[in-house]
Write a protein that holds these residues in place. Structure first.
Motif, PDB file in Angstrom:
ATOM      1  N   ARG A 107       0.827  -1.197  -0.119  1.00 17.85           N
ATOM      2  CA  ARG A 107      -0.041  -0.116   0.053  1.00 17.85           C
ATOM      3  C   ARG A 107       0.926   1.241  -0.058  1.00 17.85           C
ATOM      4  O   ARG A 107       0.387   2.536  -0.425  1.00 17.85           O
ATOM      5  CB  ARG A 107      -0.911  -0.052   1.177  1.00 17.85           C
ATOM      6  CG  ARG A 107      -2.056  -0.960   1.353  1.00 17.85           C
ATOM      7  CD  ARG A 107      -2.850  -1.182   0.003  1.00 17.85           C
ATOM      8  NE  ARG A 107      -4.055  -1.574   0.214  1.00 17.85           N
ATOM      9  CZ  ARG A 107      -5.162  -1.891  -0.809  1.00 17.85           C
ATOM     10  NH1 ARG A 107      -4.743  -1.607  -1.832  1.00 17.85           N
ATOM     11  NH2 ARG A 107      -6.104  -2.689  -0.591  1.00 17.85           N
ATOM     12  N   PHE A 108       2.088   1.221   0.207  1.00 18.82           N
ATOM     13  CA  PHE A 108       2.864   2.436   0.442  1.00 18.82           C
ATOM     14  C   PHE A 108       3.967   2.602  -0.687  1.00 18.82           C
ATOM     15  O   PHE A 108       4.261   1.570  -1.271  1.00 18.82           O
ATOM     16  CB  PHE A 108       3.698   2.436   1.647  1.00 18.82           C
ATOM     17  CG  PHE A 108       2.914   2.576   3.057  1.00 18.82           C
ATOM     18  CD1 PHE A 108       1.467   2.842   2.856  1.00 18.82           C
ATOM     19  CD2 PHE A 108       3.662   2.517   4.206  1.00 18.82           C
ATOM     20  CE1 PHE A 108       0.925   3.054   4.141  1.00 18.82           C
ATOM     21  CE2 PHE A 108       2.693   2.671   5.574  1.00 18.82           C
ATOM     22  CZ  PHE A 108       1.505   2.905   5.398  1.00 18.82           C
ATOM     23  N   ASP A 109       4.058   3.810  -0.893  1.00 20.14           N
ATOM     24  CA  ASP A 109       5.018   3.904  -2.116  1.00 20.14           C
ATOM     25  C   ASP A 109       6.264   4.964  -1.320  1.00 20.14           C
ATOM     26  O   ASP A 109       6.005   5.926  -0.785  1.00 20.14           O
ATOM     27  CB  ASP A 109       4.390   5.007  -3.207  1.00 20.14           C
ATOM     28  CG  ASP A 109       5.309   5.116  -4.439  1.00 20.14           C
ATOM     29  OD1 ASP A 109       6.233   4.520  -4.369  1.00 20.14           O
ATOM     30  OD2 ASP A 109       5.038   5.990  -5.189  1.00 20.14           O
ATOM     31  N   PHE A 110       7.454   4.465  -1.491  1.00 14.78           N
ATOM     32  CA  PHE A 110       8.724   5.172  -0.874  1.00 14.78           C
ATOM     33  C   PHE A 110       9.747   4.868  -1.613  1.00 14.78           C
ATOM     34  O   PHE A 110       9.919   3.863  -2.567  1.00 14.78           O
ATOM     35  CB  PHE A 110       8.444   4.867   0.412  1.00 14.78           C
ATOM     36  CG  PHE A 110       8.757   3.463   0.534  1.00 14.78           C
ATOM     37  CD1 PHE A 110       9.975   2.471   0.784  1.00 14.78           C
ATOM     38  CD2 PHE A 110       7.542   2.507   0.882  1.00 14.78           C
ATOM     39  CE1 PHE A 110      10.136   1.278   1.041  1.00 14.78           C
ATOM     40  CE2 PHE A 110       7.979   1.046   1.319  1.00 14.78           C
ATOM     41  CZ  PHE A 110       8.802   0.427   0.952  1.00 14.78           C
ATOM     42  N   PRO A 111      10.767   5.799  -1.486  1.00 16.05           N
ATOM     43  CA  PRO A 111      12.022   5.398  -2.387  1.00 16.05           C
ATOM     44  C   PRO A 111      12.707   4.202  -2.064  1.00 16.05           C
ATOM     45  O   PRO A 111      12.754   3.868  -0.789  1.00 16.05           O
ATOM     46  CB  PRO A 111      12.957   6.704  -2.003  1.00 16.05           C
ATOM     47  CG  PRO A 111      11.953   7.820  -1.453  1.00 16.05           C
ATOM     48  CD  PRO A 111      10.839   6.753  -0.711  1.00 16.05           C
ATOM     49  N   ARG A 300       1.985   7.488  -1.083  1.00 19.46           N
ATOM     50  CA  ARG A 300       3.137   8.168   0.002  1.00 19.46           C
ATOM     51  C   ARG A 300       2.326   7.835   1.343  1.00 19.46           C
ATOM     52  O   ARG A 300       1.129   8.126   1.599  1.00 19.46           O
ATOM     53  CB  ARG A 300       3.467   9.384  -0.158  1.00 19.46           C
ATOM     54  CG  ARG A 300       4.357   9.514  -1.386  1.00 19.46           C
ATOM     55  CD  ARG A 300       5.013  11.010  -1.326  1.00 19.46           C
ATOM     56  NE  ARG A 300       5.653  11.277  -0.347  1.00 19.46           N
ATOM     57  CZ  ARG A 300       7.022  10.971  -0.130  1.00 19.46           C
ATOM     58  NH1 ARG A 300       7.642  10.373  -1.051  1.00 19.46           N
ATOM     59  NH2 ARG A 300       7.653  11.482   1.022  1.00 19.46           N
ATOM     60  N   PRO A 301       2.696   7.552   2.506  1.00 19.16           N
ATOM     61  CA  PRO A 301       2.584   7.385   3.901  1.00 19.16           C
ATOM     62  C   PRO A 301       1.733   8.834   4.299  1.00 19.16           C
ATOM     63  O   PRO A 301       2.440   9.746   3.887  1.00 19.16           O
ATOM     64  CB  PRO A 301       3.405   6.993   4.873  1.00 19.16           C
ATOM     65  CG  PRO A 301       4.498   6.424   3.953  1.00 19.16           C
ATOM     66  CD  PRO A 301       4.476   6.903   2.371  1.00 19.16           C
ATOM     67  N   GLN A 302       0.730   8.710   4.963  1.00 24.13           N
ATOM     68  CA  GLN A 302       0.093   9.857   5.452  1.00 24.13           C
ATOM     69  C   GLN A 302      -0.147   9.982   6.784  1.00 24.13           C
ATOM     70  O   GLN A 302      -0.680   8.943   7.594  1.00 24.13           O
ATOM     71  CB  GLN A 302      -1.242   9.892   4.665  1.00 24.13           C
ATOM     72  CG  GLN A 302      -1.245  10.254   3.258  1.00 24.13           C
ATOM     73  CD  GLN A 302      -2.713  10.110   2.487  1.00 24.13           C
ATOM     74  OE1 GLN A 302      -3.717   9.985   3.393  1.00 24.13           O
ATOM     75  NE2 GLN A 302      -2.613  10.485   1.181  1.00 24.13           N
ATOM     76  N   GLY A 303       0.177  10.818   7.640  1.00 25.38           N
ATOM     77  CA  GLY A 303      -0.037  10.888   8.999  1.00 25.38           C
ATOM     78  C   GLY A 303       1.160  10.341   9.902  1.00 25.38           C
ATOM     79  O   GLY A 303       1.857   9.458   9.249  1.00 25.38           O
ATOM     80  N   GLY A 305       1.058   7.893  12.230  1.00 24.83           N
ATOM     81  CA  GLY A 305       1.078   6.656  12.421  1.00 24.83           C
ATOM     82  C   GLY A 305       1.648   5.761  11.198  1.00 24.83           C
ATOM     83  O   GLY A 305       2.136   4.752  11.372  1.00 24.83           O
ATOM     84  N   GLN A 306       1.044   6.057   9.914  1.00 25.47           N
ATOM     85  CA  GLN A 306       1.653   5.592   8.762  1.00 25.47           C
ATOM     86  C   GLN A 306       3.184   5.643   8.527  1.00 25.47           C
ATOM     87  O   GLN A 306       3.782   4.520   8.260  1.00 25.47           O
ATOM     88  CB  GLN A 306       1.098   5.849   7.627  1.00 25.47           C
ATOM     89  CG  GLN A 306      -0.564   5.612   7.660  1.00 25.47           C
ATOM     90  CD  GLN A 306      -1.125   5.750   6.233  1.00 25.47           C
ATOM     91  OE1 GLN A 306      -0.607   6.372   5.244  1.00 25.47           O
ATOM     92  NE2 GLN A 306      -2.403   5.348   5.993  1.00 25.47           N
ATOM     93  N   TRP A 307       3.685   6.768   8.787  1.00 19.92           N
ATOM     94  CA  TRP A 307       5.029   6.944   8.791  1.00 19.92           C
ATOM     95  C   TRP A 307       6.018   6.107  10.056  1.00 19.92           C
ATOM     96  O   TRP A 307       6.822   5.902   9.739  1.00 19.92           O
ATOM     97  CB  TRP A 307       5.439   8.593   9.018  1.00 19.92           C
ATOM     98  CG  TRP A 307       5.348   9.262   7.772  1.00 19.92           C
ATOM     99  CD1 TRP A 307       4.213  10.118   7.639  1.00 19.92           C
ATOM    100  CD2 TRP A 307       6.399   9.224   6.546  1.00 19.92           C
ATOM    101  NE1 TRP A 307       4.498  11.088   6.238  1.00 19.92           N
ATOM    102  CE2 TRP A 307       5.548  10.170   5.558  1.00 19.92           C
ATOM    103  CE3 TRP A 307       7.354   8.541   6.256  1.00 19.92           C
ATOM    104  CZ2 TRP A 307       6.004  10.326   4.288  1.00 19.92           C
ATOM    105  CZ3 TRP A 307       7.719   8.692   4.914  1.00 19.92           C
ATOM    106  CH2 TRP A 307       7.220   9.520   4.118  1.00 19.92           C
ATOM    107  N   ALA A 308       5.377   5.931  11.200  1.00 26.24           N
ATOM    108  CA  ALA A 308       5.900   5.214  12.221  1.00 26.24           C
ATOM    109  C   ALA A 308       5.753   3.717  11.709  1.00 26.24           C
ATOM    110  O   ALA A 308       6.725   3.045  12.045  1.00 26.24           O
ATOM    111  CB  ALA A 308       4.975   5.385  13.417  1.00 26.24           C
TER     112      ALA A 308
END
Length: 576
Positions: A107-111, A300-303, A305-308
């Motif tokens: 679900r996430f898109d990140f480098p 991209r993660p949002q908030g 909680g998702q970044w953690a």
């Protein structure tokens, strides 16, 4: 309501048309099954039966008393108990650690996502002896934990469990994440609009859709850990032994084939029971799903909680996956005179192997690539035919077929390897001098991955799409090409990548049938590790690093060039 007049005629006509169509579908499934059944019968059932018969028959008579004697031995009962509970504990621990990773990668898109997704699969194909050595360097005497804090985990069950999570993390991430990334997120969003909390929407909408994939991943992890060999033998020491370790000890060290045959049958029966239970439970959970392009579901993660969550998953990957692999690379470069490529240069000639090989050890790279390519082609043909046969619910003749395809993963590789040597040595199946013997053995392990990867996606395709194509006059082959193939192309490439990777790293059966002049990478690594000396150990680490890089490169290419799903059912109103 009672039908009369023309309505009765219409109903009877529909029923009459349905009967031949049902018989035709059953005939097609049986035809699709013919090749996989013949393949498994000749190259799995026959060799295993041959080695078991050799162990339990003496002078033409069955030694049934030996089976009772073995199964009542307290030491054997302890082995059975440890095998079962450590497999269950490993499965639960792997799911708990890897499911968040499956969600993040889906679900996430990140480098760096594609690179990391390829890297997490690398441990799965490494020879167990190499991984055991790497974990000893981290957890054992003189390892990183011992040097920093005077703390050791070798010869404990925790070392075994952590090694099992290291091996099987990718199974959950790829199997569950492969379907998760194609689930339409709008279904869960609709539930939240109707008042459901985030967790309730996930539990009622997404979790039931993922249940077949989660069950398939749990099944594979349980089978791999139930038959664990190298990790238990190296990290558990003399205190712990699984059935696979005990079968090897009875066969190779004590030459007690009757006891080994009994233990093989016990392992076979236990695995068959688990597979039958899984096949029954999967049939109760299946449903058609709305599949979409994975590129549309990743963001991209949002908030916070998702970044953690992303940070936590990356930390797990760094400590659990990258750290042991880093130790492996460091050891391949740690030459006696200082870090460098001394061990890699020694692989270029047979003289540098100290008589261990008839050819330059580096030739094992080319041998492994050839064998793995052939094994992947075989596994795809057999696996796709089997998955197509299992796509729809069928009658009694097909109910055990799904479980049958998984049996090679739960059967002792020692038994399969010896069985190949004993059974395939006479015409018309005299394959002892044929190069096909190795890819055939490797394909036995690759087929279950193809089936388990393809089946959830094939079963998720809405049946009404196939029926609509048939109504419009499309024959079965064209309907499959126009409806199923666009939706499953990505799964097909993922299956090919898995089959190729496990073929590269297959060791248990290959070690018995690979010719001395054409060793594979895992066999070459094992031969180096079996000889004393820093040069031999360094070359083993160098070959293991090459194997790791080959696998990572192949999987990275697969991630980059795999076609995305187009024309998914969810693109149309109502998800049809």
């Amino acid at each position: 309501m009672v039908l009369a007049g023309p309505e009765v005629t219409t109903a009877k006509g529909a029923a009459a048309r349905a009967r031949p169509r049902g018989r035709r579908h059953t005939a097609v499934r049986l035809a699709l099954m013919a090749v996989p059944v013949a393949f498994f019968g000749v190259f799995f059932g026959y060799p295993v039966a041959a080695i078991v018969g050799r162990g339990l028959r003496d002078g033409g008579r069955w030694q049934l008393g030996r089976a009772v004697e073995t199964l009542t031995d307290p030491g054997v009962l302890d082995v059975l108990w440890f095998t079962a509970w450590q497999a269950a504990a490993s499965t639960v621990l792997t799911l708990a650690i890897a499911l968040p990773g499956a969600y993040v990668f889906a679900r996430f898109d990140f480098p760096g996502k594609e690179i990391l997704r390829a890297v997490v699969v690398v441990p799965f194909v490494l020879p167990t002896v190499v991984v055991g050595s790497a974990f000893l360097a981290l957890l054992g005497r003189g390892g990183m934990l011992d040097d920093l804090w005077g703390f050791r985990l070798d010869t404990t069950v925790w070392a075994i469990l952590l090694a099992h999570v290291f091996f099987n993390y990718a199974v959950v991430v790829r199997t569950v994440g492969g379907l998760w990334c194609q689930l339409d997120p709008r279904q869960e969003e609709a539930a939240r609009v109707l008042g459901a909390s985030r967790f309730a929407a996930w539990r009622r909408v997404t979790l039931p859709a993922l249940a077949p994939s989660v069950g398939a991943a749990a099944l594979m992890v349980f089978l791999f850990t139930f038959t664990s060999f190298g990790a238990v033998q190296i990290l558990g020491g003399p205190r712990y032994a699984t059935l696979e370790v005990e079968i090897y000890r009875q066969t190779a060290q004590l030459l007690d084939l009757p006891t080994a045959a009994v233990l093989t049958l016990v392992q076979f029966a236990a695995v068959a029971a688990v597979l039958a239970l899984h096949a029954w439970s999967v049939r109760r959970r299946e449903s058609a799903l709305a599949l979409v392009d994975p590129a549309r579901t990743a963001r991209r993660p949002q908030g916070p909680g998702q970044w953690a969550l992303l940070a936590g998953v990356l930390a797990v990957v760094a400590v659990l996956i990258l750290l042991p692999l880093g130790v492996l690379i460091e050891r391949s470069l740690a030459a006696p005179g200082g870090h460098g490529f001394t061990f890699y240069r020694a692989l270029q000639s047979a003289a540098g192997s100290g008589g261990t090989f008839l050819v330059a050890p580096l030739e094992a790279v080319w041998n492994s690539l050839q064998y793995a390519a052939a094994a992947t082609a075989i596994a795809l043909v057999i696996g796709v035919l089997a998955a197509a046969a299992l796509t729809r619910r069928a009658g009694r003749l097909l109910r055990g077929f799904d479980a049958l395809l998984m049996l090679p993963l739960g059967t002792s590789a020692v038994t399969v390897g010896f069985g190949f040597l004993i059974a395939l040595d006479e015409p018309p199946l005299d394959l002892r001098s044929s190069w096909l013997l190795v890819p055939l053995a490797q394909a036995l392990v690759g087929v279950p991955f193809v089936v388990r990867t393809m089946l959830p996606v094939l079963r998720a395709v809405d049946e009404r799409l196939r029926e609509a194509a048939a109504v419009l006059g499309a024959p079965p082959l064209r309907a499959w090409r126009e409806v199923d193939l666009p939706l499953v192309r990505r799964a097909l490439l993922v299956a090919a990548g898995f089959a190729f990777a496990v073929s590269l790293g297959e060791f248990g059966a290959t070690v018995f049938i690979a010719r001395p002049d054409t060793p594979t990478l895992p066999v070459a690594v094992a031969r180096f590790l079996g000889r004393a000396g820093a040069l031999n150990y360094g070359q083993a680490m160098a070959l293991s690093t090459i194997l790791m890089l080959l696998c990572a490169g192949a999987l990275l290419a697969l991630e980059r060039f795999a076609p995305r799903v187009t024309g998914a059912p969810a693109d149309r109103p109502g998800g049809f």
